[in-house]
Scaffold this active site. Structure first.
Site, PDB file in Angstrom:
ATOM      1  N   LYS A 258       0.853  -1.203   0.000  1.00 36.23           N
ATOM      2  CA  LYS A 258       0.000   0.000   0.000  1.00 36.23           C
ATOM      3  C   LYS A 258       0.884   1.247   0.000  1.00 36.23           C
ATOM      4  CE  LYS A 258      -4.015  -1.746   2.583  1.00 36.23           C
ATOM      5  NZ  LYS A 258      -5.026  -1.591   1.541  1.00 36.23           N
ATOM      6  N   ARG A 332     -10.423 -11.276   0.957  1.00 33.28           N
ATOM      7  CA  ARG A 332     -11.290 -12.253   0.293  1.00 33.28           C
ATOM      8  C   ARG A 332     -10.667 -13.653   0.293  1.00 33.28           C
ATOM      9  NH1 ARG A 332     -11.399  -8.773  -5.126  1.00 33.28           N
ATOM     10  NH2 ARG A 332     -11.163  -7.164  -3.533  1.00 33.28           N
TER      11      ARG A 332
HETATM   12  N1  BES Z   1      -8.418  -3.764   3.776  1.00 30.89           N
HETATM   13  C1  BES Z   1      -8.494  -3.283   2.447  1.00 30.89           C
HETATM   14  C2  BES Z   1      -9.779  -2.509   2.163  1.00 30.89           C
HETATM   15  C3  BES Z   1      -9.973  -1.202   2.893  1.00 30.89           C
HETATM   16  C4  BES Z   1      -9.617  -0.020   2.293  1.00 30.89           C
HETATM   17  C5  BES Z   1     -10.569  -1.179   4.126  1.00 30.89           C
HETATM   18  C6  BES Z   1      -9.842   1.175   2.965  1.00 30.89           C
HETATM   19  C7  BES Z   1     -10.770   0.007   4.794  1.00 30.89           C
HETATM   20  C8  BES Z   1     -10.415   1.181   4.210  1.00 30.89           C
HETATM   21  C9  BES Z   1      -8.442  -4.462   1.470  1.00 30.89           C
HETATM   22  O1  BES Z   1      -7.701  -5.541   1.882  1.00 30.89           O
HETATM   23  C10 BES Z   1      -7.807  -3.936   0.232  1.00 30.89           C
HETATM   24  O2  BES Z   1      -6.699  -3.522   0.293  1.00 30.89           O
HETATM   25  N2  BES Z   1      -8.572  -3.944  -0.854  1.00 30.89           N
HETATM   26  C11 BES Z   1      -8.114  -3.437  -2.103  1.00 30.89           C
HETATM   27  C12 BES Z   1      -8.596  -4.376  -3.185  1.00 30.89           C
HETATM   28  C13 BES Z   1      -7.986  -4.121  -4.525  1.00 30.89           C
HETATM   29  C14 BES Z   1      -6.527  -4.487  -4.521  1.00 30.89           C
HETATM   30  C15 BES Z   1      -8.741  -4.944  -5.535  1.00 30.89           C
HETATM   31  C16 BES Z   1      -8.726  -2.042  -2.288  1.00 30.89           C
HETATM   32  O3  BES Z   1      -9.837  -1.812  -1.848  1.00 30.89           O
HETATM   33  O4  BES Z   1      -8.039  -1.199  -2.850  1.00 30.89           O
HETATM   34 ZN    ZN Z   2      -5.613  -5.367   1.411  1.00 32.87          ZN
END
Ligand code: BES
Ligand code: ZN
Ligand code: ZN
Length: 491
Positions: A258, A332
């Protein structure tokens, strides 16, 4: 904070301060004794307005209506307004909405939720000093409330709000203080306190259970994963409910790391799992006549030489193969295995999963609202309704076959991300549907709490930090399932 119910009128109760909730914007009610002073102070009874008349020991709080959501928020504001003061006890009347006593429950919830502050890491604590609240059954609308019914409502409100604060505490704890093994210990301790059974699966059992996708996500972390299984099994329960929670104690994104700004607050990626722990606590304390199982996948998503990678193909517990194209879509993967395990262990009448699954859910519906998905529109509607009744925002998002095609893989059964940048909350939900078996397909709802789980700017009854999203909606839903079932039995 303890609550006392009395039939004594307010005038006969001794307390440090009286709280008066005013809904009428013209201040014309007979119980508003300080009209002139309030006018002078510019108090207009708006929601979120408060006016403390210290010399009178009276706090006036505005509310837009007598609806539960507004009263809950007003009570939370009252407690916040009293925070800096030396007052230790409050007296307050009950407010019913045309005879509907749910406002009483909402008010008690508001006091408890509003007094919450997370101060574990502060050298100087600034906790609310209010310890005692006396609720007078003197009712401004001239209606009388049955004291037994009222005390049951207060009891339920306390359990629900305390469980919400319990969830908030877990989520707010830092990733180095709350990693999977700690989460499992919290579950064990809570289970012991409230009389649940608790079974913890460690890596050896997880391998035996073929939960290889969960293990892959966990691999680069020095903190080994755990799967928590809590059970509430009352005698003669007619219904079974299974809850599954995403418990990412930290989500760095893994090798698909991230960006710095997005990593902050990712301790909150355990909110779904923490909500499941809170719900289980409340269900046990309310002793609801329904069998409820709570499963949590507690995992940390990190980087390292051992990390799982984009390009890997993983095999989930149900045998489906998953092409990894982004290691940040890890929730997921963890849920896929835990959903399969939960369905293997329990044939449920209802299956709910809770997860901070996608940023896309926040983009779609905003910071205040949970997205409710699944194959069964009626069930989605039920969750939305119960959420609203409990004081949470939720809205249904519909699956569709076109979006389903976007998670197809050229080399495996399914891909862990979609090939389009739009509709990400739904494609994540449709990915999960691959791991819900035929028997559970219509019994399942997926609840993406990524928006409301963690509050950056305080709103309503939620201070900065974890909100405990999911707890109140699900306690209410299970409570109502229990009531309906009792009615059926009577017929
Ligand atoms: N934990 C995150 C989602 C999230 C984002 C929760 C902001 C709370 C606040 C999840 O694991 C994630 O990183 N999802 C990605 C998915 C993408 C790579 C398809 C996302 O939402 O960007
Ligand atoms: Zn994630
Ligand atoms: Zn995540």
């Amino acid at each position: 904070m303890n609550f006392e119910l009395t039939v004594l009128p307010l005038a006969e109760i001794s307390a440090n301060v009286e709280v008066i909730i005013v809904v009428d914007s013209k201040l014309k009610h007979h119980f508003v004794q300080d009209k002139k002073l309030l006018k002078k102070a510019g108090f207009a009874c708006g929601q979120d307005e408060t006016c403390l008349l210290v010399e009178k020991n009276r706090l006036y709080v505005g509310a837009s209506s007598l609806k539960s959501a507004d009263i809950r928020r007003a009570a939370a504001n009252a407690i916040k307004a009293l925070k800096g003061t030396k007052y230790k006890s409050i007296k307050v009347a009950t407010y019913t909405n045309n005879g509907c006593t749910y406002t009483l429950r909402a008010m008690v919830e508001g006091f408890i939720l509003g007094s919450y502050s997370f101060e574990t890491y502060k050298s100087k604590k600034n906790e609310s000093k209010i310890k005692h609240i006396t609720l007078s059954l003197e009712e401004y609308n001239g209606l009388s409330i049955d004291i037994e019914k009222a005390s049951l409502l207060v009891h339920k409100a306390q359990i629900t709000a305390d469980a919400t604060n319990f969830t908030r505490d877990i989520v707010n704890t830092t990733p180095d203080d709350c990693y999977p093994d700690v989460m499992a210990s919290i579950a064990e301790g809570m289970a012991e306190d409230v009389g649940l059974t608790c079974h913890i699966l460690k890596p050896k059992q997880l391998r035996k259970e073929k939960m290889e996708t969960l293990l892959a996500v966990a691999r680069a972390s020095r903190h080994k994963p755990r799967v928590i299984h809590l059970t509430h099994k009352p005698k003669n329960a007619k219904l079974k409910v299974t809850l599954v929670g995403k418990g990412l104690t930290y989500d760095s994104g893994g090798l698909s790391l991230k960006p710095a700004d997005y990593m902050v607050t990712m301790k909150s990626d355990k909110s779904g799992g923490s909500a499941v722990l809170g719900i289980m606590k409340a269900v046990a304390e309310l002793d609801l006549p329904i069998e409820v199982h709570g499963f949590v996948g507690a995992v940390e998503n990190m980087i390292g030489g051992d990390a799982y990678k984009p390009d890997d193909v993983l095999v989930a517990k149900n045998g489906k193969t998953i092409e990894i194209r982004n290691t940040d879509a890890e929730g997921r993967l963890v849920l896929a295995d835990v959903l399969c395990y939960a369905q293997q262990e329990v044939k449920a009448d209802y299956l709910f999963d809770f997860a901070t699954l996608t940023g896309a859910s926040v983009v779609a519906v905003g910071h205040y609202t949970s997205s409710i998905m699944g194959n069964n529109k009626e069930l989605q509607g039920l969750v939305v309704k119960e959420a609203h009744d409990a004081g949470e925002f939720a809205t249904a998002l519909d699956f569709n076959n076109y979006l389903k095609k976007t998670i197809k893989s050229e080399i495996a059964d399914v891909c862990n991300i979609s090939n389009t940048r739009y509709g990400g909350a739904i494609t994540a939900g449709q990915f999960l549907s691959e791991f819900v078996d035929k028997k559970h397909a219509d019994k399942w709802a997926h609840i993406d709490i990524a928006g409301p789980a963690f509050v950056e700017h305080a709103w309503g009854e939620n201070p900065h930090g974890a909100s405990g999203a999911g707890v109140r909606m699900m306690v209410k839903l299970i409570e109502n399932l229990a009531n309906e079932n009792n009615h059926k039995k009577e017929k």
